[in-house]
Design a protein around this motif. Structure first.
Motif, short mmCIF file in Angstrom:
data_model
loop_
_atom_site.label_atom_id
_atom_site.label_comp_id
_atom_site.label_asym_id
_atom_site.label_seq_id
_atom_site.Cartn_x
_atom_site.Cartn_y
_atom_site.Cartn_z
N VAL A 196 -23.76 -26.24 37.36
CA VAL A 196 -25.16 -27.10 38.45
C VAL A 196 -24.08 -27.22 39.67
N THR A 207 -20.62 -26.56 43.07
CA THR A 207 -20.55 -26.34 41.55
C THR A 207 -20.00 -27.36 41.00
N ILE A 210 -22.12 -30.15 33.79
CA ILE A 210 -22.59 -31.06 32.87
C ILE A 210 -21.68 -31.76 32.21
N PHE A 241 -30.96 -27.99 43.89
CA PHE A 241 -30.87 -27.78 41.97
C PHE A 241 -30.73 -26.36 41.98
N ILE A 243 -28.87 -24.39 38.34
CA ILE A 243 -28.67 -24.94 36.59
C ILE A 243 -28.65 -23.67 36.30
N ILE A 253 -35.06 -27.85 30.93
CA ILE A 253 -34.51 -29.24 32.02
C ILE A 253 -35.71 -30.07 32.42
N VAL A 256 -36.52 -33.78 37.58
CA VAL A 256 -34.80 -33.71 38.38
C VAL A 256 -35.10 -34.74 39.26
#
Length: 685
Positions: A196, A207, A210, A241, A243, A253, A256
């Motif tokens: 992420v 950076t 998760i 954001f 990912i 996902i 968010v």
């Protein structure tokens, strides 16, 4: 129904009766006046598979009730629309019905969105979604699995590595200030650890992974929370954001957002909040005339264009019922404004107590340019009980714009909105209609968290304590179709048991029900839905759309549970999707046959049967469901092969056409019975 002014004698009688201790005083409507009478509360019990009302077997003959008129949406104040529900209740009773099912007599709101990045409504207007992959990949919004929020999520399939992100680059690169947010939160379903990232400012990538923020390594929906303090430069965020999966695999996902409390932004307004306007003029809550990149946040703002001497708007915690939010942990109220004149800023805390300032007191320089206004929290009183978190008024005929309204550096605790005004229950009881008191549960919250569970239980118990003595209450219904979210089944059913048990401690005179989507997840000990797991739950409700027949539903249910079964939703829409024509006859035939099958399985007639009745879906059409509130859309939004108009590969279920009452027009929304109304009337009277 017309109601004349009460004679003085009736008013005096009411005052005298209110002191009588032998029963509870309720005011009931008759044709020409209000009257008062002493009525003992209704005692509703379950005996085997039978429902007993004051000791006698009872069959539910009812309707699902959400009377939204044309031009209104899901936030319509129907609980306050006395003329609508009084007329409806009279017509409902005239058809022989004895029950209405409500969905939101109470609800708990978990409002934590400060800045939306990705959800069902899309991405910020001033952003682009960009993707990257090595060796192959695919990126799609999908309906194939049930997501935490809404109906769709974002699916990524990676051959070697693949990812995507949101970049504030429309029409050119710019940044947003997220320094007032508390955390970055999102839901993920993944087979591998994910990277992420954010970019703040442009070119400075930060950076995380998760696995460092709660991901347990399983391929189930999980919510990830990364505190804002773990990021830097949040006052100049270019990419909120990113990912990436660094291996092959698939991930999803959803939902968010950067958390906090934003009463107004491009992401909309919080749940339970209503926008109201005052004065003469034109108001546009999602004005796009400036274009992306030319407003402080996203691509929209709120336009107010007076045609008289003043105009304004505000946000009020009034849905579905009046309630308040605790903002005592916030540091400041902040918003952007573009105005040629001074504006009045107000909050209402508590309801009825309005506090006022002017933007000139907090930095407005008198020019008609976008400027951010900050009003420190210490300038306001009673922030622990705020009914309106933001009101703004121009006291001249000048146009002004507002954007990105938020309370800084805090997430509000959950708020409980329950029915406080007795009028609707009194109106139902005047027609001798019972009410299934539904408590709405947000299916996107993490029900494994103790604070979520306690807040849901607390709100439900507030509803039970408030109305347990009203004679119109038939039962309590906790949640609607929450069971369809696979990753939370175990936590959901254990919560149902805990809530039902707690309700029994304060009210043993009304049963507790939860409503499932179909019977599939009933009677499964592995997820806690067997009878032995749910000793405090009295009734199973199910929403079923099997077409013109329930098939083996009743026999299949009988081996799953010994509890009574309520058909909480069933029916047929009135639009033939093959040619988009109204087909009242087919709706009538389906509903007639379905009720006949319910009748053959009624436990009131034979205690060995399983069913206590049903509430047909639904009372009247809802024009808002396809998106345009002012048009009766014929858009079919999902497919069901059990219905006569199904064509392979095409949707056939029309969400706006399920009513047994049709609405005539936007300008004059009169309700006209369809053939199905008369069919049920013949069977129920």
């Amino acid at each position: 129904m017309q109601k004349n002014t009460c004679p003085l004698a009736i008013i005096l009688a009411s005052l005298v009766l209110s002191s009588v201790a032998s029963g509870v005083v309720y005011y009931t409507y008759c044709e020409t006046k209000f009257s008062a009478e002493i009525i003992e509360k209704t005692v509703v019990t379950v005996d085997g598979r039978r429902l007993l009302v004051n000791g006698s077997p009872f069959t539910v003959k009812g309707v699902c009730y959400s009377p939204t008129p044309p031009g209104e949406g899901p936030d319509f104040f129907w609980w306050h629309a006395q003329e609508i529900y009084e007329n409806d209740f009279e017509n409902i009773r005239s058809m022989g019905a004895n029950t209405i099912r409500t969905y939101n007599a109470g609800v708990t709101y978990f409002n934590d969105a400060y800045y939306w990045v990705y959800h069902d409504d899309g991405i910020p207007l001033d952003s682009y979604l960009w993707t990257w992959q090595g060796g192959g990949g695919s990126f799609t919004e999908t309906y194939e699995i049930t997501p935490p929020e809404g109906t769709k999520s974002f699916k990524t399939v990676s051959a070697n590595w693949a990812g995507w992100g949101i970049f504030l680059a429309n029409p050119s690169a710019h940044t947003i200030n997220l320094s007032g947010a508390t955390a970055l939160k999102f839901w993920v379903k993944t087979t591998a650890n994910l990277k992420v990232e954010i970019e703040a400012p442009q070119g400075n990538t930060q950076t995380k992974y998760i696995s460092n923020y709660g991901w347990d390594g399983t391929n189930n929906w999980q919510e990830i929370t990364i505190p804002a303090s773990h990021w830097s430069n949040l006052n100049q965020v270019y990419c909120p954001f990113k990912i990436t999966m660094e291996t092959s695999g698939t991930f999803y996902i959803d939902k968010v957002r950067w958390t906090g409390f934003s009463p107004y932004s491009d992401g909309g307004i919080p749940g339970g909040v209503k926008i109201l306007t005052w004065g003469d003029g034109y108001f546009e809550a999602r004005y796009t005339g400036f274009g992306p990149g030319n407003v402080p946040e996203g691509g929209r703002c709120f336009l107010t264009q007076p045609s008289g001497s003043y105009a304004g708007w505000g946000l009020f915690l009034a849905l579905p019922h009046d309630h308040t939010v605790d903002l005592s942990g916030a540091s400041a109220l902040k918003f952007w404004v573009k105005t040629p004149v001074n504006l009045k800023i107000e909050i209402e805390a508590p309801k009825g107590n309005i506090q006022s300032y002017y933007i000139s007191q907090f930095g407005w320089d008198g020019t008609n340019n976008w400027q951010e206004i900050t009003i420190p929290a210490e300038n306001w009183e009673n922030l622990d009980k705020v009914y309106s978190p933001f009101m703004i008024t121009v006291e001249t005929n000048q146009t002004f714009y507002v954007d990105f309204v938020r309370w800084e550096n805090f997430v509000p605790p959950p708020q409980h909105a329950i029915l406080e005004n007795r009028d609707i229950l009194d109106a139902a009881w005047s027609q001798r209609l019972y009410v299934i008191m539904g408590y709405w549960v947000d299916r996107s919250v993490d029900m494994s968290k103790s604070w979520v569970r306690e807040n849901l239980k607390e709100g439900f118990l507030k509803l039970v304590n408030k109305w347990k003595d009203h004679p119109a209450v038939l039962m309590w219904a906790f949640g609607n179709e929450v069971d369809v979210y696979p990753a939370r089944k175990e936590n959901w059913f254990s919560l149902v048991q805990a809530v039902a048990f707690a309700a029994k401690q304060v009210d043993n005179n009304h049963p507790v029900m939860t409503v499932n989507q179909d019977i599939t997840r009933i009677g499964d000990p592995s997820i806690g839905s067997a009878d032995e797991n749910l000793t405090s739950l009295d009734i199973w409700g199910v929403n079923v759309y099997y077409g013109s027949s329930f098939g083996n539903l009743f026999s299949n249910y009988k081996v799953k549970s010994s509890k009574p079964l309520l058909l909480a939703e069933w029916g047929c829409d009135a639009l033939d999707a093959r040619d988009n024509t109204e087909n009242q006859l087919m709706q009538k035939l389906y509903i007639e046959n379905l009720w006949d099958e319910i009748s053959e399985n009624l436990s009131a007639e034979n205690e060995n049967r399983v069913c206590i009745g049903g509430t047909v879906f639904e009372w009247s059409d809802e024009w808002w469901k396809a998106g345009n509130y002012e048009i009766h859309d014929n858009l079919a939004t999902w497919a069901n092969p059990n219905y006569y108009d199904y064509v392979a590969g095409q949707n056939n279920m029309n969400e706006e056409w399920w009513g047994i009452m049709k609405l005539t027009s936007l300008e004059s929304p009169v309700k006209i019975p369809r053939l199905a109304y008369y069919a049920l009337k013949e069977k129920w009277t």
